[in-house]
Design a protein around this motif. Structure first.
Motif, PDB file in Angstrom:
ATOM      1  N   SER A  28       0.825  -1.211   0.000  1.00  0.00           N
ATOM      2  CA  SER A  28       0.000   0.000   0.000  1.00  0.00           C
ATOM      3  C   SER A  28       0.858   1.260   0.000  1.00  0.00           C
ATOM      4  O   SER A  28       2.014   1.258   0.437  1.00  0.00           O
ATOM      5  N   VAL A  29       0.245   2.369  -0.467  1.00  0.00           N
ATOM      6  CA  VAL A  29       0.876   3.676  -0.304  1.00  0.00           C
ATOM      7  C   VAL A  29       0.886   4.039   1.182  1.00  0.00           C
ATOM      8  O   VAL A  29       0.157   3.459   1.993  1.00  0.00           O
ATOM      9  N   ASN A  30       1.700   5.013   1.543  1.00  0.00           N
ATOM     10  CA  ASN A  30       1.824   5.414   2.945  1.00  0.00           C
ATOM     11  C   ASN A  30       0.690   6.326   3.404  1.00  0.00           C
ATOM     12  O   ASN A  30       0.285   6.282   4.568  1.00  0.00           O
ATOM     13  N   THR A  31       0.176   7.150   2.489  1.00  0.00           N
ATOM     14  CA  THR A  31      -0.844   8.138   2.831  1.00  0.00           C
ATOM     15  C   THR A  31      -2.113   7.879   2.038  1.00  0.00           C
ATOM     16  O   THR A  31      -2.077   7.837   0.803  1.00  0.00           O
ATOM     17  N   ALA A  32      -3.232   7.702   2.724  1.00  0.00           N
ATOM     18  CA  ALA A  32      -4.514   7.514   2.058  1.00  0.00           C
ATOM     19  C   ALA A  32      -4.861   8.753   1.235  1.00  0.00           C
ATOM     20  O   ALA A  32      -4.702   9.884   1.707  1.00  0.00           O
ATOM     21  N   LYS A  33      -5.324   8.535   0.002  1.00  0.00           N
ATOM     22  CA  LYS A  33      -5.640   9.640  -0.900  1.00  0.00           C
ATOM     23  C   LYS A  33      -6.910   9.327  -1.679  1.00  0.00           C
ATOM     24  O   LYS A  33      -7.036   8.256  -2.273  1.00  0.00           O
ATOM     25  N   ASP A  34      -7.837  10.257  -1.684  1.00  0.00           N
ATOM     26  CA  ASP A  34      -9.032  10.205  -2.523  1.00  0.00           C
ATOM     27  C   ASP A  34      -8.853  11.230  -3.644  1.00  0.00           C
ATOM     28  O   ASP A  34      -8.066  12.167  -3.504  1.00  0.00           O
ATOM     29  N   GLN A  35      -9.545  11.031  -4.773  1.00  0.00           N
ATOM     30  CA  GLN A  35      -9.470  11.986  -5.888  1.00  0.00           C
ATOM     31  C   GLN A  35      -8.005  12.249  -6.254  1.00  0.00           C
ATOM     32  O   GLN A  35      -7.541  13.383  -6.288  1.00  0.00           O
ATOM     33  N   THR A  36      -7.294  11.148  -6.536  1.00  0.00           N
ATOM     34  CA  THR A  36      -5.848  11.185  -6.717  1.00  0.00           C
ATOM     35  C   THR A  36      -5.470  10.910  -8.173  1.00  0.00           C
ATOM     36  O   THR A  36      -6.325  10.572  -8.998  1.00  0.00           O
ATOM     37  N   SER A  37      -4.189  11.049  -8.483  1.00  0.00           N
ATOM     38  CA  SER A  37      -3.684  10.802  -9.833  1.00  0.00           C
ATOM     39  C   SER A  37      -2.423   9.955  -9.775  1.00  0.00           C
ATOM     40  O   SER A  37      -1.804   9.800  -8.714  1.00  0.00           O
ATOM     41  N   GLY A  38      -2.032   9.435 -10.945  1.00  0.00           N
ATOM     42  CA  GLY A  38      -0.850   8.598 -11.013  1.00  0.00           C
ATOM     43  C   GLY A  38      -0.162   8.693 -12.349  1.00  0.00           C
ATOM     44  O   GLY A  38      -0.687   9.256 -13.311  1.00  0.00           O
ATOM     45  N   ALA A  39       1.046   8.128 -12.400  1.00  0.00           N
ATOM     46  CA  ALA A  39       1.834   8.063 -13.629  1.00  0.00           C
ATOM     47  C   ALA A  39       2.796   6.902 -13.512  1.00  0.00           C
ATOM     48  O   ALA A  39       2.955   6.301 -12.450  1.00  0.00           O
ATOM     49  N   GLY A  40       3.456   6.565 -14.630  1.00  0.00           N
ATOM     50  CA  GLY A  40       4.487   5.542 -14.616  1.00  0.00           C
ATOM     51  C   GLY A  40       3.990   4.151 -14.937  1.00  0.00           C
ATOM     52  O   GLY A  40       2.944   3.966 -15.576  1.00  0.00           O
ATOM     53  N   THR A  41       4.746   3.151 -14.462  1.00  0.00           N
ATOM     54  CA  THR A  41       4.491   1.744 -14.749  1.00  0.00           C
ATOM     55  C   THR A  41       4.499   0.953 -13.446  1.00  0.00           C
ATOM     56  O   THR A  41       4.738   1.492 -12.374  1.00  0.00           O
ATOM     57  N   THR A  42       4.281  -0.350 -13.543  1.00  0.00           N
ATOM     58  CA  THR A  42       4.302  -1.195 -12.345  1.00  0.00           C
ATOM     59  C   THR A  42       5.707  -1.340 -11.769  1.00  0.00           C
ATOM     60  O   THR A  42       5.872  -1.697 -10.610  1.00  0.00           O
ATOM     61  N   ALA A  43       6.726  -1.075 -12.574  1.00  0.00           N
ATOM     62  CA  ALA A  43       8.104  -1.156 -12.088  1.00  0.00           C
ATOM     63  C   ALA A  43       8.578   0.162 -11.500  1.00  0.00           C
ATOM     64  O   ALA A  43       9.550   0.196 -10.737  1.00  0.00           O
ATOM     65  N   MET A 279      -4.179   2.759  -7.741  1.00  0.00           N
ATOM     66  CA  MET A 279      -3.574   3.323  -6.538  1.00  0.00           C
ATOM     67  C   MET A 279      -4.577   4.133  -5.723  1.00  0.00           C
ATOM     68  O   MET A 279      -5.219   5.041  -6.251  1.00  0.00           O
ATOM     69  N   SER A 280      -4.690   3.805  -4.464  1.00  0.00           N
ATOM     70  CA  SER A 280      -5.519   4.507  -3.468  1.00  0.00           C
ATOM     71  C   SER A 280      -6.928   4.765  -3.998  1.00  0.00           C
ATOM     72  O   SER A 280      -7.512   3.913  -4.634  1.00  0.00           O
ATOM     73  N   GLY A 281      -7.543   5.934  -3.723  1.00  0.00           N
ATOM     74  CA  GLY A 281      -8.926   6.182  -4.094  1.00  0.00           C
ATOM     75  C   GLY A 281      -9.855   6.122  -2.893  1.00  0.00           C
ATOM     76  O   GLY A 281      -9.411   6.133  -1.738  1.00  0.00           O
ATOM     77  N   SER A 282     -11.158   6.045  -3.172  1.00  0.00           N
ATOM     78  CA  SER A 282     -12.172   6.061  -2.119  1.00  0.00           C
ATOM     79  C   SER A 282     -13.142   4.908  -2.301  1.00  0.00           C
ATOM     80  O   SER A 282     -13.456   4.512  -3.430  1.00  0.00           O
ATOM     81  N   THR A 283     -13.651   4.381  -1.171  1.00  0.00           N
ATOM     82  CA  THR A 283     -14.642   3.309  -1.242  1.00  0.00           C
ATOM     83  C   THR A 283     -16.016   3.809  -1.648  1.00  0.00           C
ATOM     84  O   THR A 283     -16.895   3.025  -1.932  1.00  0.00           O
TER      85      THR A 283
END
Length: 311
Positions: A28-43, A279-283
């Motif tokens: 898991s990521v260290n900080t819970a985040k809702d309405q978040t964004s990402g970039a990159g690859t699985t590596a 990655m992260s998000g909200s339930t």
């Protein structure tokens, strides 16, 4: 080779292609985040921005663990993101506290975020495609806090400036995007309710194509072009988020393995369809909460090591 034998452990193994995509839980990521964004690859991935109320937190994934790195200059949520690696990414738009639509753009060079030229139209809950030198942003809300009006506006980034290009056919926010500036895809979102509409970008125009099976908002999406894409998560109603996953083959959508945890407003890696992170998000729902959960997608056709037995 595709088959090998370990003489020490007396184990026979082989390499075979997966027949259907599946999700697996990773660190898991260290900080819970809702309405978040990402970039990159699985590596090598980035997870940045989010709420509540607006975060500047950026985390770097090395294929195993997450490490907090230098923050965005401007804390915000409901941003868009692009970038095919963890060393070169773009964060744009969003909501800055307390509730304003942002035109801000920041560029990640692998160490720091730098404020660069702003978008022509301030917006939030928009998504994008591409890299940090060639990106698209489309749709979103131009009102405060994700409120109307929603927009069909599309802008293209050339590494220095944003330029307005041809609009989406259907204005929407809370959409998902994948692909490149010459081969992009816009999936789902919200108009007056959740929509299943999908549009393809050919570098000049948007064209409506086959809808996803389940109308929803706040999805994640991954794919290097608009011909093979995986879309996942989001919400089908106001009470909960879903883990549904659909795969696009260039002409139709097929449901495959669900996320273990249904989530909306997910951060997505941008590269391959066969290998992606949610990655992260909200339930979701009135009691929904920000998450730290991360899951890794292995798409159909990816290589998988199997151990042979005599049973």
């Amino acid at each position: 080779g595709q088959v090998w034998y370990n003489t020490t452990s007396n184990v026979l193994k082989g390499q075979a292609a997966t027949s259907a995509g599946t999700w697996a839980t990773v660190n898991s990521v260290n900080t819970a985040k809702d309405q978040t964004s990402g970039a990159g690859t699985t590596a090598g991935a980035l997870n940045f921005s989010g709420g509540p109320p607006g975060q500047a937190v950026t985390e770097l994934y090395n294929g195993t663990n997450w490490t907090e790195v230098n923050d965005l200059n401007s804390a915000r949520r409901a941003t868009g993101g692009s970038g095919a690696s963890s060393t070169a990414a773009l964060c744009f738009g969003g909501i800055t506290p307390p509730n304003a639509a942002a035109d801000l753009t920041e560029n990640w060079n692998g160490t720091n975020w730098t404020a660069v030229n702003t978008m022509n139209t301030a917006r939030n809950f928009a998504k994008g495609t591409g890299t940090n030198t060639a990106a698209l942003v489309f749709g979103g809300s131009t009102g405060s806090g994700g409120n109307p009006p929603i927009t069909a506006n599309t802008e293209q980034w050339n590494g220095t400036n944003w330029t307005e290009v041809n609009d989406l056919n259907t204005a929407r926010n809370n959409n998902a995007g994948a692909g490149t500036t010459s081969s992009g895809i816009n999936i789902g979102g919200y108009v007056s309710d959740r929509v299943a509409n999908v549009e393809l970008w050919n570098g000049t125009n948007w064209t409506e194509t086959t809808d996803i099976n389940s109308a929803r908002l706040g999805m994640g999406a991954s794919g290097a072009t608009n011909t093979v894409v995986v879309g996942y998560g989001g919400s089908e109603n106001s009470s909960s988020a879903t883990g549904k996953t659909e795969v696009w083959n260039g002409s139709s959508w097929t449901e495959q393995g669900d996320l273990s945890t249904g989530r909306q407003y997910i951060g997505s890696t941008k590269g391959s369809y066969t290998s992606a992170l949610a990655m992260s998000g909200s339930t979701g729902g009135p009691l929904g909460s920000s998450q730290t959960a991360v899951e890794e997608w292995t798409g159909a056709g990816a290589g998988q090591t199997r151990t042979f037995t005599d049973s």
